[in-house]
Design an enzyme around this catalytic site. Structure first.
Site, PDB file in Angstrom:
ATOM      1  N   HIS A  49      40.122  30.880  23.711  1.00  0.00           N
ATOM      2  CA  HIS A  49      38.895  31.581  24.404  1.00  0.00           C
ATOM      3  C   HIS A  49      39.358  32.280  25.570  1.00  0.00           C
ATOM      4  CE1 HIS A  49      35.954  29.495  27.692  1.00  0.00           C
ATOM      5  NE2 HIS A  49      36.009  29.515  28.120  1.00  0.00           N
ATOM      6  N   HIS A  55      37.882  35.906  28.461  1.00  0.00           N
ATOM      7  CA  HIS A  55      36.588  36.332  28.800  1.00  0.00           C
ATOM      8  C   HIS A  55      36.758  37.826  29.710  1.00  0.00           C
ATOM      9  CE1 HIS A  55      34.103  33.368  30.562  1.00  0.00           C
ATOM     10  NE2 HIS A  55      35.234  32.413  30.160  1.00  0.00           N
ATOM     11  N   GLN A  78      26.317  33.474  31.440  1.00  0.00           N
ATOM     12  CA  GLN A  78      26.819  32.906  32.342  1.00  0.00           C
ATOM     13  C   GLN A  78      26.530  32.365  34.044  1.00  0.00           C
ATOM     14  OE1 GLN A  78      30.668  34.879  33.313  1.00  0.00           O
ATOM     15  NE2 GLN A  78      30.342  32.040  34.824  1.00  0.00           N
ATOM     16  N   HIS A 132      31.016  26.531  27.085  1.00  0.00           N
ATOM     17  CA  HIS A 132      30.927  25.794  28.167  1.00  0.00           C
ATOM     18  C   HIS A 132      30.249  24.731  28.763  1.00  0.00           C
ATOM     19  CE1 HIS A 132      32.732  30.148  28.801  1.00  0.00           C
ATOM     20  NE2 HIS A 132      33.345  29.487  29.809  1.00  0.00           N
ATOM     21  N   GLU A 145      32.498  21.640  32.739  1.00  0.00           N
ATOM     22  CA  GLU A 145      33.426  21.827  33.577  1.00  0.00           C
ATOM     23  C   GLU A 145      33.361  22.142  35.069  1.00  0.00           C
ATOM     24  OE1 GLU A 145      34.020  26.881  33.463  1.00  0.00           O
ATOM     25  OE2 GLU A 145      36.234  26.284  34.313  1.00  0.00           O
ATOM     26  N   ASP A 182      41.011  32.282  28.931  1.00  0.00           N
ATOM     27  CA  ASP A 182      40.575  32.129  30.047  1.00  0.00           C
ATOM     28  C   ASP A 182      40.163  33.331  30.789  1.00  0.00           C
ATOM     29  OD1 ASP A 182      37.298  30.395  30.690  1.00  0.00           O
ATOM     30  OD2 ASP A 182      38.100  29.165  31.613  1.00  0.00           O
TER      31      ASP A 182
END
Ligand code: FE2
Length: 422
Positions: free
Chosen positions: A55, A57, A152, A210, A213, A309
Site C-alpha cells: 500500500h 501512494h 481519492q 480504502h 479509515e 502508505d
C-alpha cells in the site's frame, strides 16, 4: 549464481541455492559451483524472499514541504495542503515522475521488489495514472508495480469519478479502489462499492478499498466489502486497506465480523506508521491510535500485510521506503512482541503481501524466479532489530542492489549510491 551458507526462514541448517537462467534450480546442502557460476557467500545471514509493499501512494511521494510544511501533523491540514499544491500547479507530470522514480529507487535499495500503489483518478486527464503506467513498464525488470485506480475524493463527491475509474481500467491499471467512508452518506458509500465491484468483474481486476479509515465505530463498510467478495466470487482478490475503525468496534460485533472475514478470504492491509499518527486526533484520553486489530486478525487466520502508505508527503514527513521501518513500528503498535510473533511478523512484509498482490511465483522454491534478499542478520529478529539494509537484492537471478558497505548501490549494471533526500 550459487549462494552458499544461506539461513532460510524456518530452517536451522544453512543451505546452498543454485540459480540458473534466472530461476532457483536447486536448494540443499553442499552444492558445488560450476566455474562459470558467480558465488555469493551469505555467511549464515538470513536469505528471504523480497519485501512486498502492499500500500503506497507513489503519486504523492516526495511532496512534503513543497508548498509549506504540515504544522499540525493532521490529515485535515494535509488535505488542505494537497489541494493548495494542486491549485498552485506545483505538481507537474515531470516532478511526479521524478519523485516516484526516486522513491522507487529507495525501495529497491531497501529490498522491495513488489509494490502496490494507489493513484488518484479524481483528476482531469488522468496524468498521474499515465505516469505510473509508464514507470510500471520502464522499471519492470527491477520491481513489479501494481496500480490501483483510486477515487481519492469519493465516487459520488467528484463529478467524473466513475467515468475516470473506467478510463483508468481501460488504460491498463491492475486494481480498482474506493473510499466508501469518505462519501457524504452511508448510502453513497454502499453504492460506490456496488459500482466498483461491477467494474472489477467487467474488467477482471483486483479490488482494494480504502475502508473505514476513520475513528467512527459506526463505520462498517468492511462487512460490505467482505460480503460482496463472497457474492461476486472474487474472494481473495479483494482487499480492505486501513480498517482503522475496527479498533473501535465492540467485541460482540467484531466476533461476528471475523466469521464473515474468514469466509470471504479477503485481505487486510495495515499502514501502521501513518494511521498511528493521523487517527485518534479527536480524542482526549484514553486516546485511540488508529490501528486495526492486526494481532487478532492474524490469530483468526485472516491474511494481513503492511504497507508504507505515505513517504515524505503532506500526510507524513518521514520514510525511506524501507519496509523494516513499517514492520518495526507495526510490531510495536500492534503488540506483536511475543517471541514467536516477532518471527512470524516477518510474513507481514513478505508472504502475506505476496498473497494480497496475488503473486503466483513468489518464494524461494525450486522452479520459481530467483528473487531474494541476503540480509545482514542471523534471523528475522536480528534483521528487524538492526534495521538491516540488504547486503544483496537479487531479481530474476540478477543483482539489483548491493550494500557497499552502508549505502546500497542500485541496479548493478549502472550502479550509483542512493541518496535518501529529495
Ligand atoms: Fe492509502
Amino acid at each position: 549464481m550459487l549462494v552458499k551458507n544461506a539461513k532460510l526462514r524456518g530452517n536451522e541448517e544453512l543451505q546452498d541455492i543454485l540459480i540458473q537462467d534466472g530461476k532457483f534450480v536447486q536448494i540443499g546442502k553442499n552444492i558445488t559451483a560450476d566455474c562459470e557460476d558467480e558465488v555469493l557467500d551469505a555467511g549464515g545471514n538470513l536469505v528471504c524472499p523480497p519485501y512486498v509493499d502492499t500500500h503506497c501512494h507513489l503519486d504523492y511521494v516526495g511532496t512534503s514541504g513543497l508548498l509549506r510544511p504540515n504544522m499540525s501533523g493532521t490529515l485535515f491540514e494535509a488535505i488542505d495542503i494537497i489541494g493548495e499544491q494542486n491549485a498552485a500547479g506545483l505538481i507537474t507530470r515531470e516532478s511526479l515522475k521524478e519523485n516516484a522514480r526516486r522513491v522507487l529507487n529507495w525501495q529497491i535499495a531497501n529490498g522491495t521488489q513488489f509494490i502496490r500503489t494507489h493513484v488518484n483518478t479524481d483528476e482531469e486527464g488522468l496524468v498521474s495514472t499515465q505516469v505510473l503506467i509508464e514507470l510500471r513498464e520502464e522499471l519492470k525488470d527491477y520491481i513489479t508495480i501494481q496500480i490501483v485506480a483510486f477515487p481519492q475524493l469519493g465516487v459520488y463527491k467528484y463529478e467524473n469519478a466513475l467515468e475516470n475509474l473506467e478510463k483508468a481500467l481501460q488504460m491498463g491499471v491492475d486494481v480498482i479502489g474506493a473510499i466508501p467512508h469518505f462519501e457524504d452518506t452511508r448510502e453513497d458509500g454502499l453504492q460506490s462499492l456496488q459500482d466498483i465491484f461491477a467494474l472489477a468483474k467487467k474488467y477482471d481486476v483486483l479490488v482494494d478499498v480504502h475502508c473505514d479509515e476513520i475513528d467512527d465505530e459506526q463505520s462498517r463498510f468492511v462487512e460490505t466489502v467482505a460480503s460482496m467478495a463472497i457474492k461476486t466470487g472474487l474472494y481473495d482478490k479483494v482487499t480492505a486497506s486501513h480498517t482503522t475503525a475496527m479498533g473501535s468496534y465492540n467485541n460482540a460485533y467484531t466476533f461476528k465480523l471475523f466469521s464473515l472475514l474468514q469466509r470471504s478470504k479477503i485481505n487486510i492491509i495495515c499502514n501502521a506508521p501513518i494511521n498511528i499518527t493521523l487517527q485518534g486526533r479527536g480524542d482526549t484520553y484514553p486516546k485511540r491510535r488508529g490501528i486495526t486489530r492486526v494481532k487478532e486478525l492474524l490469530e483468526a487466520g485472516i491474511n494481513v500485510s503492511m504497507g508504507t502508505d505515505d513517504i515524505m508527503d503532506p500526510c507524513y514527513p518521514f520514510g525511506t521506503g524501507n519496509m523494516l521501518e513499517v514492520l518495526l513500528i507495526g510490531i510495536h503498535v500492534c503488540h506483536l512482541t511475543g517471541y514467536n510473533e516477532i518471527y512470524k511478523a516477518f510474513d507481514l512484509i513478505t508472504d502475506n503481501g505476496a498473497k494480497t498482490m496475488q503473486l503466483a511465483d513468489y518464494g524461494i522454491e525450486e522452479g520459481k524466479p530467483a528473487n531474494f534478499l541476503i540480509l545482514s542478520g542471523k534471523d528475522e529478529m536480528d534483521v528487524i532489530r538492526r534495521m538491516s539494509v540488504p547486503l544483496y537484492s537479487v531479481h530474476n537471478g540478477k543483482v539489483l542492489a548491493a550494500c557497499a558497505p552502508k549505502l546500497a548501490k542500485v541496479y548493478a549494471e549502472d550502479t550509483f549510491d542512493v541518496d535518501f533526500t529529495i
